[in-house]
Design a protein around this motif. Structure first.
Motif, PDB file in Angstrom:
ATOM      1  N   VAL A 108       2.534 -61.464 -26.654  1.00 51.16           N
ATOM      2  CA  VAL A 108       1.476 -60.981 -25.749  1.00 51.16           C
ATOM      3  C   VAL A 108       0.118 -61.035 -26.477  1.00 51.16           C
ATOM      4  CG1 VAL A 108       0.554 -58.930 -24.580  1.00 51.16           C
ATOM      5  CG2 VAL A 108       2.956 -59.583 -24.263  1.00 51.16           C
ATOM      6  N   ILE A 109       0.121 -60.579 -27.720  1.00 53.69           N
ATOM      7  CA  ILE A 109      -1.123 -60.588 -28.509  1.00 53.69           C
ATOM      8  C   ILE A 109      -1.601 -62.024 -28.729  1.00 53.69           C
ATOM      9  CG2 ILE A 109      -2.095 -60.088 -30.803  1.00 53.69           C
ATOM     10  CD1 ILE A 109      -0.147 -57.646 -30.917  1.00 53.69           C
ATOM     11  N   ALA A 110      -0.700 -62.880 -29.191  1.00 49.77           N
ATOM     12  CA  ALA A 110      -1.082 -64.265 -29.487  1.00 49.77           C
ATOM     13  C   ALA A 110      -1.555 -64.974 -28.223  1.00 49.77           C
ATOM     14  CB  ALA A 110       0.089 -65.017 -30.104  1.00 49.77           C
ATOM     15  N   GLY A 111      -0.899 -64.700 -27.105  1.00 50.14           N
ATOM     16  CA  GLY A 111      -1.280 -65.357 -25.854  1.00 50.14           C
ATOM     17  C   GLY A 111      -2.658 -64.950 -25.403  1.00 50.14           C
ATOM     18  N   ALA A 112      -2.892 -63.646 -25.363  1.00 48.42           N
ATOM     19  CA  ALA A 112      -4.190 -63.161 -24.886  1.00 48.42           C
ATOM     20  C   ALA A 112      -5.314 -63.674 -25.782  1.00 48.42           C
ATOM     21  CB  ALA A 112      -4.188 -61.635 -24.843  1.00 48.42           C
ATOM     22  N   TYR A 161      -7.794 -63.722 -35.765  1.00 47.41           N
ATOM     23  CA  TYR A 161      -7.275 -64.702 -34.801  1.00 47.41           C
ATOM     24  C   TYR A 161      -8.306 -64.967 -33.702  1.00 47.41           C
ATOM     25  CZ  TYR A 161      -3.407 -67.042 -32.336  1.00 47.41           C
ATOM     26  OH  TYR A 161      -2.580 -67.966 -31.734  1.00 47.41           O
ATOM     27  N   SER A 183      -5.200 -66.340 -27.948  1.00 48.21           N
ATOM     28  CA  SER A 183      -5.297 -67.808 -27.926  1.00 48.21           C
ATOM     29  C   SER A 183      -6.076 -68.275 -26.708  1.00 48.21           C
ATOM     30  CB  SER A 183      -3.899 -68.439 -27.867  1.00 48.21           C
ATOM     31  OG  SER A 183      -3.196 -68.173 -29.049  1.00 48.21           O
ATOM     32  N   TRP A 184      -5.875 -67.566 -25.600  1.00 51.61           N
ATOM     33  CA  TRP A 184      -6.532 -67.947 -24.342  1.00 51.61           C
ATOM     34  C   TRP A 184      -8.051 -67.988 -24.498  1.00 51.61           C
ATOM     35  CZ3 TRP A 184      -3.833 -70.370 -21.000  1.00 51.61           C
ATOM     36  CH2 TRP A 184      -4.216 -70.493 -19.665  1.00 51.61           C
ATOM     37  N   CYS A 241     -11.300 -57.878 -25.830  1.00 55.43           N
ATOM     38  CA  CYS A 241      -9.907 -58.309 -25.630  1.00 55.43           C
ATOM     39  C   CYS A 241      -8.963 -57.451 -26.467  1.00 55.43           C
ATOM     40  CB  CYS A 241      -9.735 -59.789 -25.989  1.00 55.43           C
ATOM     41  SG  CYS A 241     -10.554 -60.873 -24.802  1.00 55.43           S
ATOM     42  N   ILE A 245     -16.296 -60.698 -27.293  1.00 57.95           N
ATOM     43  CA  ILE A 245     -15.024 -61.118 -26.728  1.00 57.95           C
ATOM     44  C   ILE A 245     -13.876 -60.531 -27.528  1.00 57.95           C
ATOM     45  CG2 ILE A 245     -13.536 -63.127 -26.365  1.00 57.95           C
ATOM     46  CD1 ILE A 245     -16.196 -64.725 -25.900  1.00 57.95           C
ATOM     47  N   ILE A 271      -5.985 -74.757 -30.092  1.00 57.45           N
ATOM     48  CA  ILE A 271      -5.586 -74.224 -28.789  1.00 57.45           C
ATOM     49  C   ILE A 271      -5.775 -75.270 -27.683  1.00 57.45           C
ATOM     50  CG2 ILE A 271      -6.033 -72.403 -27.076  1.00 57.45           C
ATOM     51  CD1 ILE A 271      -4.927 -71.399 -29.782  1.00 57.45           C
ATOM     52  N   ARG A 272      -6.916 -75.962 -27.691  1.00 59.69           N
ATOM     53  CA  ARG A 272      -7.227 -76.856 -26.573  1.00 59.69           C
ATOM     54  C   ARG A 272      -6.466 -78.174 -26.640  1.00 59.69           C
ATOM     55  NH1 ARG A 272     -13.542 -76.138 -24.647  1.00 59.69           N
ATOM     56  NH2 ARG A 272     -13.443 -73.861 -24.593  1.00 59.69           N
ATOM     57  N   ARG A 274      -9.441 -71.228 -24.961  1.00 59.88           N
ATOM     58  CA  ARG A 274      -9.462 -72.092 -23.778  1.00 59.88           C
ATOM     59  C   ARG A 274     -10.732 -71.923 -22.974  1.00 59.88           C
ATOM     60  NH1 ARG A 274      -4.688 -74.140 -20.652  1.00 59.88           N
ATOM     61  NH2 ARG A 274      -3.153 -74.614 -22.253  1.00 59.88           N
ATOM     62  N   TRP A 275     -11.173 -70.683 -22.807  1.00 62.08           N
ATOM     63  CA  TRP A 275     -12.296 -70.443 -21.886  1.00 62.08           C
ATOM     64  C   TRP A 275     -13.630 -70.179 -22.567  1.00 62.08           C
ATOM     65  CZ3 TRP A 275     -14.606 -65.743 -22.472  1.00 62.08           C
ATOM     66  CH2 TRP A 275     -13.836 -64.688 -22.988  1.00 62.08           C
TER      67      TRP A 275
END
Lengths: 241, 241
Positions: free
Chosen positions: B179-183, B116, B185-186, B206, B202, B129-130, B189-190
């Motif tokens: 929580v896993i998918a959010g961290a 992922y 996926s973020w 993470c 990364i 994601i974006r 974004r960055w």
């Protein structure tokens, strides 16, 4: 009647009970109505998406005409800018309050996580996550990014201070701040108002997973897995294995 | 010459070396070109946003005319649908491969996190994601949501299996999967391609934070905090305090 008239003549500068609202009242009413427009818009953007929401939809939800909306907002882009800006400002204010409350870096970090997790379940915070600022014109976007960066910097600062005080695991604060922001922002994507999980449940469970980790800690007491565990504000105390 | 002609007459079905590509070749070339269109589009959507990218921009990046693009794709909406769909399909295939590799639930979960985290730093995963699927027409969106749900279900299943085998902390698997998918996926974004952090750095940092938690484990060895720590595939071993 006559006496009253005479009194009024004697003190011509005394306040007259006017059936019209004062300037201050009118400004407050206008602000409340403008806020209602923004909030209805944020709700609809979050429910059906920014592009699928028209000013007519927003007007219909508020039982007013579209021209009435134009008295409070310029256009849909300005509404989005204001919604996202409010989400960011609320977050920064919450973080600022946690900072003023003081205490250990880890306690402040936890308080900031709670602020963040709560705000992304609210209309403006959710809009910040679901719609974002891609549609916002570049010059306004710069200001929004400045606010976002201030939030990020505050998380990094607290993580670094936590490492310093020995409460946070040694890490690259930038990465850890991103993990926290990502996990908590995601709540704004999937949270359903009125669903099985209350915002408080979600915040506490997500923050616990972030703080304690997905892996079972070797010395952790084995607690049964629970769906919506209302009010479990702290992770269970560790006990000898 | 005469002999050859005779031979050709004798075996009229023998392959003739044609200067034109075979149907299979042509199909492969077409597919490769179509893929190049999608990839260029994903990159530009990720860099400047979906709305700020025109078909003219995509054509210019590929040094072709806009009519040439129409030979491969219908319109910008279809491009986005294909990009997001590819991001999701790649993720599901990676998860499927981790499942086939077998092993403990926690190892499979970690492998899925790696898949992922890697995919969201790649063009199609980042686009997922974006840009997301808000712009995708409702009927196509349903199929994308089915793929997303399959990914989510797989994470929940592995978390639950991990709790069962004692490797994952007791939790509500739905929340932990979020929580896993959010961290992770973020990251999409960055993450800046070519920036200070490699996708592997990364992912490992993470995933370590997610697995071990933000808090310092009481018995953890104190390791110095590091910015870009290349190749630290596993968290440092715990040592007595």
């Amino acid at each position: 009647m006559t006496a009253k008239k005479t009194a009024a003549k004697k003190t011509p500068s005394a306040p007259v009970a006017s059936p019209w609202a004062t300037t201050t009242d009118r400004e407050q009413q206008r602000e409340a109505k403008r806020n209602a427009v923004l909030q209805a818009a944020a709700q609809m953007f979050n429910e059906r998406g920014f592009h699928a929401t028209s000013l007519d939809d927003i007007a219909a939800r508020l039982n007013v005409s579209k021209p009435t909306l134009y008295y409070y907002v310029k256009n849909k882009d300005e509404i989005l800018l204001q919604c996202v800006s409010k989400g960011l400002t609320m977050t920064l204010e919450g973080i600022e309050a946690s900072r003023r409350a003081g205490g250990k870096a880890m306690d402040q970090l936890r308080a900031c996580m709670e602020v963040y997790a709560r705000i992304v379940t609210m209309d403006f915070g959710m809009c910040l996550i679901r719609v974002g600022d891609e549609q916002v014109p570049p010059e306004s976007r710069r200001e929004l990014r400045r606010l976002k960066s201030a939030i990020d910097q505050e998380f990094r600062r607290l993580v670094a201070a936590g490492v310093e005080e020995g409460s946070v695991a040694p890490c690259d604060p930038k990465m850890t701040a991103f993990v926290i922001a990502g996990a908590l922002s995601w709540i704004g994507r999937w949270y359903q108002p009125g669903g099985a999980y209350s915002p408080e449940d979600i915040a506490q469970q997500c923050i616990r997973t972030l703080c304690e980790g997905v892996l079972r800690r070797p010395d952790a007491a084995v607690a049964p897995a629970t769906a919506p565990a209302r009010g479990r504000a702290r992770p269970p105390k560790a006990a000898p294995a």
